[in-house]
Scaffold this active site. Structure first.
Site, PDB file in Angstrom:
ATOM      1  N   HIS A 232       4.430  12.304  65.866  1.00 15.52           N
ATOM      2  CA  HIS A 232       3.065  13.227  66.412  1.00 15.52           C
ATOM      3  C   HIS A 232       3.197  13.932  67.350  1.00 15.52           C
ATOM      4  CE1 HIS A 232       0.299  10.894  63.761  1.00 15.52           C
ATOM      5  NE2 HIS A 232       1.761  11.436  63.112  1.00 15.52           N
TER       6      HIS A 232
ATOM      7  N   GLU B 187       1.704  14.587  70.161  1.00 15.33           N
ATOM      8  CA  GLU B 187       1.323  14.254  71.509  1.00 15.33           C
ATOM      9  C   GLU B 187       2.527  13.707  71.678  1.00 15.33           C
ATOM     10  OE1 GLU B 187      -2.346  13.713  68.973  1.00 15.33           O
ATOM     11  OE2 GLU B 187      -0.444  13.617  68.589  1.00 15.33           O
TER      12      GLU B 187
ATOM     13  N   CYS C 175      -4.256  10.081  66.669  1.00 17.44           N
ATOM     14  CA  CYS C 175      -4.676   9.324  65.710  1.00 17.44           C
ATOM     15  C   CYS C 175      -5.240   8.150  66.056  1.00 17.44           C
ATOM     16  CB  CYS C 175      -4.192   9.809  64.324  1.00 17.44           C
ATOM     17  SG  CYS C 175      -2.227   9.176  64.920  1.00 17.44           S
TER      18      CYS C 175
ATOM     19  N   THR D 197       0.784  33.648  31.883  1.00 15.53           N
ATOM     20  CA  THR D 197       2.035  34.199  32.079  1.00 15.53           C
ATOM     21  C   THR D 197       2.914  34.219  31.902  1.00 15.53           C
ATOM     22  OG1 THR D 197       0.110  34.537  34.223  1.00 15.53           O
ATOM     23  CG2 THR D 197       2.833  33.930  35.113  1.00 15.53           C
TER      24      THR D 197
ATOM     25  N   ASP E 253       6.173  36.601  31.180  1.00 17.51           N
ATOM     26  CA  ASP E 253       6.689  36.633  32.458  1.00 17.51           C
ATOM     27  C   ASP E 253       8.113  35.576  32.394  1.00 17.51           C
ATOM     28  OD1 ASP E 253       4.497  39.299  33.015  1.00 17.51           O
ATOM     29  OD2 ASP E 253       4.254  38.099  34.476  1.00 17.51           O
TER      30      ASP E 253
ATOM     31  N   ARG F 155      12.792  32.170  46.178  1.00 21.63           N
ATOM     32  CA  ARG F 155      13.965  33.678  46.164  1.00 21.63           C
ATOM     33  C   ARG F 155      14.349  34.404  47.164  1.00 21.63           C
ATOM     34  NH1 ARG F 155      11.835  33.006  41.894  1.00 21.63           N
ATOM     35  NH2 ARG F 155      11.402  35.184  41.487  1.00 21.63           N
TER      36      ARG F 155
ATOM     37  N   GLY G  96      -2.196  34.177  35.579  1.00 22.53           N
ATOM     38  CA  GLY G  96      -2.983  35.372  34.689  1.00 22.53           C
ATOM     39  C   GLY G  96      -4.315  35.958  35.165  1.00 22.53           C
TER      40      GLY G  96
ATOM     41  N   ARG H 290      -6.570  35.746  32.885  1.00 27.99           N
ATOM     42  CA  ARG H 290      -7.726  34.813  32.384  1.00 27.99           C
ATOM     43  C   ARG H 290      -8.015  32.961  32.733  1.00 27.99           C
ATOM     44  NH1 ARG H 290      -6.768  31.425  26.352  1.00 27.99           N
ATOM     45  NH2 ARG H 290      -8.024  29.728  26.423  1.00 27.99           N
TER      46      ARG H 290
ATOM     47  N   SER I  31     -10.674  31.864  35.341  1.00 28.02           N
ATOM     48  CA  SER I  31     -11.870  30.746  35.049  1.00 28.02           C
ATOM     49  C   SER I  31     -11.860  29.928  36.380  1.00 28.02           C
ATOM     50  CB  SER I  31     -11.096  29.477  34.168  1.00 28.02           C
ATOM     51  OG  SER I  31     -10.470  30.577  32.666  1.00 28.02           O
TER      52      SER I  31
END
Length: 360
Positions: free
Chosen positions: A52, A54, A76, A197, A201, A208, A294, A296, A300
Site C-alpha cells: 500500500h 503508506e 486500512c 455489435t 462489427d 491494440r 450499439g 439497443r 436499454s
C-alpha cells in the site's frame, strides 16, 4: 500547518496516486511523509498484491518519528493480501495523519482514522476531498452499491447518429479517438458489448493501438444465443457471456467450449435483466465496465438509469436522417430528463471527446 500547506502536500499525494493505471479491485492511493517542511518519503499503490502507498512511503524514509503523513484515502485496518497500514503508522511514530477522504469499504469505514486518533495521532480529513473522490469514483461506487461503475462509450456523428442509414459505422471517428478508446479499455476491468455489435462489427475488444500493460475481460450480452462461437470476442483471455434461458443448451455449450463462462441471468422486457447482471458482475470485485455496445444496449442501459459515465466521441461527419440513434429512454418532459455533469472536453485530430458523469 495552514490549509495551503496541507493542500500542497496532498496535491503531490494525488499526483503519485495517478501514476497507477489499474489497481482494481483496490483504490488508487498516494502518500507523502513530511517533517519540518521537508519530504522524507513518498509512494503510491501499484495494484492488488503490491504494498500500500503508506508502506511504500514509510520504507523510503530513513526517519519517520514526528512526521506528518498525507494520504489520499483513509489508511486500512484489515488484513488482505498485505498487512494493514494503520498499525504501521502508529509503530513508525507518525505524529499527524492528513487523509483526503474516508474509505467507504465496510472493513474500514472510519475505523482506521478512529484507531489513529485513539493512539494519540492528530487526524485531519477533507483536504482536497472532491479531487480524491473523483480519482476513485469507480472504487467508491462499487463499495457503496456492490455494482461496477458503468461507463458508456458512444461514437456519434455531428447530427447524433450512431451509424449511416445502411448500418455502417466505420469510421465515424479517427485514429486518435480509437487510441483513446483502447486506453479506456486498459483502465477498465471489463469491456461489454451486446450481440448486435458482436454480429455487425465482430470486435475483438482487446487493447491494440498502444502498448498494453493488461487486457480487460470481455463481456457479451446475448439474451437469445445469436452470437456464433467463431466470433472474435471468443479469443484468448477472460470472456463472460450473459444470457437468459431463451438461449438453447446447445448454444451455451458451444460458448463454453471456447473457454467462455456463461452466466444465465433473469429476463426483462428488453432481454437480459441488466440490473441483475450488474449485481452479478459486481460480485467479481470489478470496479468498472466499459460499454461499447450499439444503440439497443446503450438505450436499454440509459432507460434503466444504469449508466454512471458517458464518453461521447463526436466525429466530423453528418449522416442525416435514417441512421440509428439512441432510442426511447422514457423521457417525456424536461422534468423527466436526467442530469449529467461535464467532466472534460478533449479534441483529437478533428474529433471531440466529451465525458460526463451522472448527477444522482
Amino acid at each position: 500547518m495552514d490549509k495551503r500547506t496541507h493542500e500542497h502536500h496532498m496535491r503531490r499525494a494525488l499526483e503519485l496516486a495517478r501514476r497507477a493505471t489499474f489497481t482494481s479491485p483496490n483504490p488508487k492511493v498516494g502518500c507523502v511523509l513530511v517533517r519540518d517542511g521537508y519530504t522524507l518519503g513518498e509512494g503510491h499503490h501499484a495494484g492488488a498484491g503490491s504494498p500500500h502507498a503508506e508502506m511504500v512511503a514509510l520504507s523510503s524514509a530513513s526517519e519517520t518519528r514526528g512526521a506528518t503523513v498525507y494520504v489520499t484515502l483513509e489508511p486500512c485496518t484489515h488484513h488482505g493480501r498485505t498487512p494493514p497500514c494503520t498499525p504501521a503508522l502508529i509503530d513508525a511514530g507518525i505524529a499527524r495523519v492528513v487523509a483526503a477522504t474516508r474509505d467507504p469499504d465496510a472493513r474500514v469505514g472510519g475505523r482506521g482514522l478512529d484507531q489513529l486518533a485513539r493512539a494519540g495521532l492528530e487526524v485531519i480529513t477533507g483536504i482536497l476531498e472532491p479531487e480524491a473522490r473523483a480519482l476513485n469514483r469507480t472504487y467508491i461506487h462499487h463499495r457503496l452499491t456492490g455494482r461496477p461503475f458503468v461507463s458508456l462509450k458512444l461514437a456519434l456523428s455531428l447530427d447524433g447518429r450512431l451509424a449511416a442509414p445502411d448500418g455502417s459505422a466505420r469510421w465515424i471517428t479517427g485514429p486518435g479517438a480509437r487510441r483513446a478508446t483502447h486506453l479506456r479499455r486498459m483502465e477498465a476491468d471489463a469491456v461489454l458489448v451486446g450481440s448486435g455489435t458482436a454480429l455487425a462489427d465482430d470486435p475483438a475488444l482487446t487493447v491494440r493501438d498502444l502498448p498494453p500493460s493488461r487486457q480487460p475481460a470481455r463481456v457479451l450480452v446475448d439474451s437469445s444465443g445469436r452470437t456464433p462461437p467463431s466470433a472474435r470476442i471468443f479469443g484468448d483471455g477472460d470472456v463472460v457471456v450473459v444470457t437468459t434461458d431463451a438461449s438453447s443448451h446447445e448454444v451455451q455449450t458451444r460458448w463454453k467450449e471456447t473457454g467462455a463462462e456463461v452466466l444465465v441471468a433473469p429476463r426483462s422486457a428488453d432481454g437480459v435483466d441488466l440490473a441483475g447482471m450488474l449485481d452479478a458482475l459486481g460480485q467479481r470485485d470489478w470496479l468498472e465496465l466499459y460499454v461499447e455496445g450499439g444503440g439497443r444496449l446503450a438505450t436499454s442501459l440509459l432507460k434503466a438509469d444504469l449508466v454512471d459515465r458517458l464518453d461521447i466521441h463526436h466525429g466530423p461527419v453528418m449522416l442525416g436522417r435514417g441512421g440509428p440513434e439512441i432510442g426511447d429512454i422514457a423521457v417525456v418532459t424536461m422534468d423527466d430528463a436526467r442530469s449529467w455533469r461535464l467532466l472534460s472536453t478533449d479534441s483529437v485530430d478533428d474529433d471531440v471527446l466529451m465525458s460526463y458523469e451522472r448527477v444522482r
